[in-house]
Scaffold this active site. Structure first.
Site, mmCIF file in Angstrom:
data_model
loop_
_atom_site.group_PDB
_atom_site.id
_atom_site.type_symbol
_atom_site.label_atom_id
_atom_site.label_comp_id
_atom_site.label_asym_id
_atom_site.label_seq_id
_atom_site.Cartn_x
_atom_site.Cartn_y
_atom_site.Cartn_z
ATOM 1 N N ARG A 281 0.851 -1.188 0.000
ATOM 2 C CA ARG A 281 0.000 0.000 0.000
ATOM 3 C C ARG A 281 0.886 1.238 0.000
ATOM 4 O O ARG A 281 2.022 1.188 0.450
ATOM 5 C CB ARG A 281 -0.920 -0.004 1.229
ATOM 6 N N HIS A 453 -3.251 -23.606 33.599
ATOM 7 C CA HIS A 453 -3.169 -24.878 32.875
ATOM 8 C C HIS A 453 -4.574 -25.417 32.650
ATOM 9 O O HIS A 453 -5.386 -25.372 33.580
ATOM 10 C CB HIS A 453 -2.347 -25.890 33.694
HETATM 11 P P1 FAD Z 1 -7.044 4.527 7.193
HETATM 12 O O1 FAD Z 1 -7.653 3.437 7.970
HETATM 13 O O2 FAD Z 1 -6.717 4.266 5.774
HETATM 14 O O3 FAD Z 1 -8.038 5.758 7.304
HETATM 15 C C1 FAD Z 1 -7.806 6.963 6.662
HETATM 16 C C2 FAD Z 1 -9.131 7.646 6.440
HETATM 17 O O4 FAD Z 1 -8.893 8.968 5.983
HETATM 18 C C3 FAD Z 1 -9.987 6.975 5.369
HETATM 19 O O5 FAD Z 1 -11.295 6.786 5.840
HETATM 20 C C4 FAD Z 1 -9.980 7.978 4.226
HETATM 21 O O6 FAD Z 1 -11.180 7.947 3.476
HETATM 22 C C5 FAD Z 1 -9.825 9.277 4.982
HETATM 23 N N1 FAD Z 1 -9.283 10.391 4.191
HETATM 24 C C6 FAD Z 1 -8.200 10.408 3.381
HETATM 25 N N2 FAD Z 1 -8.004 11.621 2.857
HETATM 26 C C7 FAD Z 1 -9.010 12.399 3.342
HETATM 27 C C8 FAD Z 1 -9.360 13.756 3.163
HETATM 28 N N3 FAD Z 1 -8.626 14.587 2.403
HETATM 29 N N4 FAD Z 1 -10.449 14.225 3.795
HETATM 30 C C9 FAD Z 1 -11.206 13.416 4.590
HETATM 31 N N5 FAD Z 1 -10.909 12.125 4.786
HETATM 32 C C10 FAD Z 1 -9.827 11.628 4.184
HETATM 33 N N6 FAD Z 1 -3.795 -3.674 10.353
HETATM 34 C C11 FAD Z 1 -3.747 -4.281 11.545
HETATM 35 O O7 FAD Z 1 -3.152 -3.739 12.480
HETATM 36 N N7 FAD Z 1 -4.350 -5.496 11.744
HETATM 37 C C12 FAD Z 1 -5.005 -6.144 10.749
HETATM 38 O O8 FAD Z 1 -5.535 -7.235 10.957
HETATM 39 C C13 FAD Z 1 -5.074 -5.522 9.483
HETATM 40 N N8 FAD Z 1 -5.732 -6.116 8.458
HETATM 41 C C14 FAD Z 1 -5.818 -5.470 7.253
HETATM 42 C C15 FAD Z 1 -6.487 -6.115 6.220
HETATM 43 C C16 FAD Z 1 -6.578 -5.499 4.978
HETATM 44 C C17 FAD Z 1 -7.305 -6.195 3.867
HETATM 45 C C18 FAD Z 1 -6.022 -4.196 4.803
HETATM 46 C C19 FAD Z 1 -6.152 -3.497 3.486
HETATM 47 C C20 FAD Z 1 -5.351 -3.571 5.826
HETATM 48 C C21 FAD Z 1 -5.234 -4.195 7.057
HETATM 49 N N9 FAD Z 1 -4.540 -3.613 8.121
HETATM 50 C C22 FAD Z 1 -4.455 -4.255 9.324
HETATM 51 C C23 FAD Z 1 -3.902 -2.293 7.985
HETATM 52 C C24 FAD Z 1 -4.814 -1.216 8.605
HETATM 53 O O9 FAD Z 1 -6.054 -1.243 7.951
HETATM 54 C C25 FAD Z 1 -4.166 0.143 8.474
HETATM 55 O O10 FAD Z 1 -2.886 0.121 9.053
HETATM 56 C C26 FAD Z 1 -5.007 1.192 9.171
HETATM 57 O O11 FAD Z 1 -6.302 1.248 8.634
HETATM 58 C C27 FAD Z 1 -4.351 2.564 9.062
HETATM 59 O O12 FAD Z 1 -5.109 3.481 9.749
HETATM 60 P P2 FAD Z 1 -5.130 5.025 9.337
HETATM 61 O O13 FAD Z 1 -6.121 5.652 10.256
HETATM 62 O O14 FAD Z 1 -3.772 5.532 9.267
HETATM 63 O O15 FAD Z 1 -5.696 5.045 7.841
HETATM 64 P P1 NAD Z 2 3.037 -6.552 2.056
HETATM 65 O O1 NAD Z 2 4.155 -5.602 1.981
HETATM 66 O O2 NAD Z 2 2.785 -7.303 3.314
HETATM 67 O O3 NAD Z 2 3.170 -7.664 0.925
HETATM 68 C C1 NAD Z 2 3.305 -7.353 -0.425
HETATM 69 C C2 NAD Z 2 4.064 -8.470 -1.079
HETATM 70 O O4 NAD Z 2 4.004 -8.282 -2.478
HETATM 71 C C3 NAD Z 2 5.544 -8.497 -0.698
HETATM 72 O O5 NAD Z 2 5.908 -9.791 -0.300
HETATM 73 C C4 NAD Z 2 6.245 -8.052 -1.959
HETATM 74 O O6 NAD Z 2 7.526 -8.625 -2.107
HETATM 75 C C5 NAD Z 2 5.288 -8.540 -3.010
HETATM 76 N N1 NAD Z 2 5.377 -7.836 -4.295
HETATM 77 C C6 NAD Z 2 5.560 -6.508 -4.510
HETATM 78 N N2 NAD Z 2 5.539 -6.235 -5.842
HETATM 79 C C7 NAD Z 2 5.315 -7.418 -6.470
HETATM 80 C C8 NAD Z 2 5.169 -7.804 -7.828
HETATM 81 N N3 NAD Z 2 5.237 -6.908 -8.804
HETATM 82 N N4 NAD Z 2 4.951 -9.108 -8.105
HETATM 83 C C9 NAD Z 2 4.868 -10.036 -7.103
HETATM 84 N N5 NAD Z 2 5.009 -9.721 -5.815
HETATM 85 C C10 NAD Z 2 5.215 -8.431 -5.483
HETATM 86 O O7 NAD Z 2 1.752 -5.714 1.623
HETATM 87 P P2 NAD Z 2 0.221 -6.125 1.572
HETATM 88 O O8 NAD Z 2 0.055 -7.563 1.814
HETATM 89 O O9 NAD Z 2 -0.318 -5.517 0.342
HETATM 90 O O10 NAD Z 2 -0.338 -5.348 2.814
HETATM 91 C C11 NAD Z 2 -0.243 -3.907 2.872
HETATM 92 C C12 NAD Z 2 -0.125 -3.430 4.276
HETATM 93 O O11 NAD Z 2 -1.312 -3.676 5.006
HETATM 94 C C13 NAD Z 2 1.010 -4.116 4.990
HETATM 95 O O12 NAD Z 2 1.991 -3.149 5.268
HETATM 96 C C14 NAD Z 2 0.440 -4.640 6.257
HETATM 97 O O13 NAD Z 2 1.136 -4.167 7.365
HETATM 98 C C15 NAD Z 2 -0.989 -4.136 6.301
HETATM 99 N N6 NAD Z 2 -1.845 -5.286 6.655
HETATM 100 C C16 NAD Z 2 -1.700 -5.808 7.899
HETATM 101 C C17 NAD Z 2 -2.419 -6.918 8.249
HETATM 102 C C18 NAD Z 2 -2.248 -7.495 9.610
HETATM 103 O O14 NAD Z 2 -1.753 -6.807 10.489
HETATM 104 N N7 NAD Z 2 -2.623 -8.735 9.845
HETATM 105 C C19 NAD Z 2 -3.266 -7.527 7.337
HETATM 106 C C20 NAD Z 2 -3.356 -6.985 6.074
HETATM 107 C C21 NAD Z 2 -2.639 -5.841 5.749
#
Ligand code: FAD
Ligand code: NAD
Length: 480
Positions: A281, A453
């Protein structure tokens, strides 16, 4: 007329922004929080990526798919039989939507209870330090604040060779909403999202292939843990191609053909029905601030901040995914708390050394602190203690006796430097390790702590004992 003067305006109501707003309000500061998140049906909700399209919906699907998988694969071992196992994907997705709705609705209630003014729409920092707000009906306001917190989050990286089409080639949000179980599913990127969402659809019946550019599986994870996890995932049927790059993609009427180059120099093709692109991301700062505000971005597009999340402009802070550090909800939340306290004139620090990471696969992977490779690189002498779940009674009762706990402690001081877990409920077990490290505990401190345990946490206890070669329920390696 509305008074447009605030102590704090937060842009973004993801976990970083909404927590910052609540804490600021708790600190007695007049706070507004603006968020532009729109669901597919056009409705606005708070919670950002995490609640709407990330942590929460993915964990809801992981739970449902895990139950389905266990019913199919494990119930027999418990002596439980049934006539026919069925899957109602519509109901499964509806449950996920209910979970999301409960959580996002909760934020609206918390805003109300804490007197945070939650505003749906876009916010933009202007040159003079005020924030322009544009609502859903294009209503415009200018908000003046003593401090502004930027918490705009991140967005999926798109591959030019596989641009999202919202239907067959999707990002992680799209992958939470497939209307049927794809027969053949490709995933580009074997990172956290690829593994979690790949697992969901594999458990529900898809034939899943992950294509990973790097030759090493989960390079950020302790090598022994990554090796064990890879073995388990492959056993479950996930196909993981390492060192493979997508070179071209053909869209056919009913399928996609992926052409990949595998090192060294080999070519292969893969036919799939749907493709998830999960290659990381990027920080999201589109239209977030006017030129001339003084906010600086680094070479990767993150807003530059110091250890206290202060930007280059006094009184403007930035937190969460839009700044350096792991893109994790809990990291953003803690930054939100720190910044809200700083704005209120309190002392606040964040301990970036003890942020836990979790991958919610089965087995789960969780870690905190440094791994062996990092300690070796830093020339820090350490001892290793480990304990397998195969020797833990509760893990057997759960029919999940795979994986292990590994503790790395300083060779002489015995301070815990890192804890690495692959196994059942690693996501919950890691909390004890985080607490121990936050208090700078030694392995002996953990070993002297009574654990109930039979629990999985006993594996942590035994791993701590094993640091000094005194594990009781496993044969000890010779201490280093
Ligand atoms: P965001 O959650 O992205 O929120 C930012 C908000 O700002 C959004 O609602 C956006 O619309 C809003 N925004 C942006 N620009 C503006 C603007 N100009 N005006 C008004 N609003 C705006 N992390 C974990 O720790 N555990 C997990 O299990 C986990 N699972 C994940 C699974 C997936 C599929 C994904 C994609 C991510 C996951 N993550 C997980 C990562 C986690 O979602 C992010 O680290 C987290 O959401 C970041 O929080 P944030 O508040 O910085 O940003
Ligand atoms: P990631 O960085 O975990 O994994 C991306 C993977 O894609 C890497 O292994 C990278 O080497 C590979 N990659 C990059 N370019 C590629 C290409 N052209 N072809 C093939 N492989 C390629 O990122 P993500 O899985 O997209 O997750 C994004 C972020 O969201 C992470 O930073 C993670 O911390 C957060 N997230 C966290 C959780 C959690 O905490 N459980 C769950 C989901 C997402």
């Amino acid at each position: 007329m509305t008074d447009e003067t605030y102590d704090v305006v937060v842009i973004g109501a993801g976990p970083a922004g909404y927590i910052a707003a609540i804490r600021a309000a708790q600190n007695g500061l007049r706070t507004a929080c603006i968020d532009s998140w729109q669901n597919h049906d056009g409705t606005y909700t708070f919670g950002g990526t995490c609640l709407n399209a990330g942590c929460i919906p993915s964990k809801a699907l992981l739970e449902s798919s895990e139950l389905f998988y266990r019913a199919r694969e494990e119930f027999k071992a418990h002596g439980i039989g049934f006539e026919k196992l069925t899957l109602d994907l519509k109901a499964l997705l509806a449950r996920k939507a209910r979970v999301v709705g409960t959580m996002t609705g909760g934020i609206a209630q918390l805003f109300k209870a804490n007197r945070v003014e939650g505003l749906a729409g876009r916010g933009r920092l202007l040159k003079d330090g005020t924030v322009s707000y544009q609502g859903p009906q294009n209503e415009a306001r200018v908000l003046t604040a003593r401090a502004v917190i930027l918490a705009s989050g991140s967005t999926p990286i798109e591959l030019p060779s596989a641009p999202f089409d919202g239907e067959r080639i999707v990002d992680s949000w799209g992958a939470l909403e497939f209307d049927r179980v794809p027969k053949r599913l490709g995933v580009i990127g074997a990172g956290v999202i690829g593994l979690e969402l790949g697992s969901v659809w594999a458990r529900l019946g898809s034939e899943v292939t992950l294509i990973e550019a790097l030759p090493t599986f989960l390079p950020a994870v302790d090598a022994q843990v990554a090796k064990e996890a890879l073995r388990q995932f492959q056993k479950q049927g996930l196909k993981i191609a390492l060192g493979a790059k997508l070179t071209a993609l053909d869209r056919k009427k009913t399928s996609l053909t992926l052409h990949t180059q595998t090192s060294p120099g080999g070519e292969s093709t893969l036919e799939v029905d749907r493709l998830i692109v999960a290659v990381g991301r990027r920080p999201y700062t589109d239209e977030l601030f006017e030129p001339g505000t003084g906010i600086e971005l680094d070479e990767r597009g993150f807003i530059k901040v110091d250890d206290h999340c202060r930007t280059a402009r006094a009184s403007v802070y930035a937190i969460g995914d839009v700044v350096r550090g792991p893109m994790l909800a809990h990291k953003g939340e803690e930054e939100g708390v720190m910044v809200a306290d700083l704005i209120a004139g309190q002392n606040a620090e964040m301990n970036y050394d003890v942020i836990p990471s979790v991958i919610y696969t089965a087995p789960e992977i969780a870690w905190v602190g440094r791994n062996e490779a990092e300690l070796k690189k830093a020339a820090i002498p350490y001892r290793v203690g480990s304990f397998p779940f195969a020797a833990n009674g509760r893990a057997h009762a759960l029919e999940a006796p795979t994986g292990f706990v590994k503790i790395l402690a300083h060779q002489t001081s015995d301070e815990i430097l890192g804890v690495h877990i692959v196994g059942p409920m690693a996501s919950e077990l890691i909390a004890e390790a985080v607490l121990a490290m936050e208090f700078r505990a030694s392995a002996e401190d953990l070993a002297l702590t009574i654990h109930a345990h039979p629990t999985l946490s006993e594996a942590l206890h035994e791993a701590a004992l094993s640091v000094s070669g005194r594990a009781l329920n496993a044969i000890n390696r010779k201490p280093a």
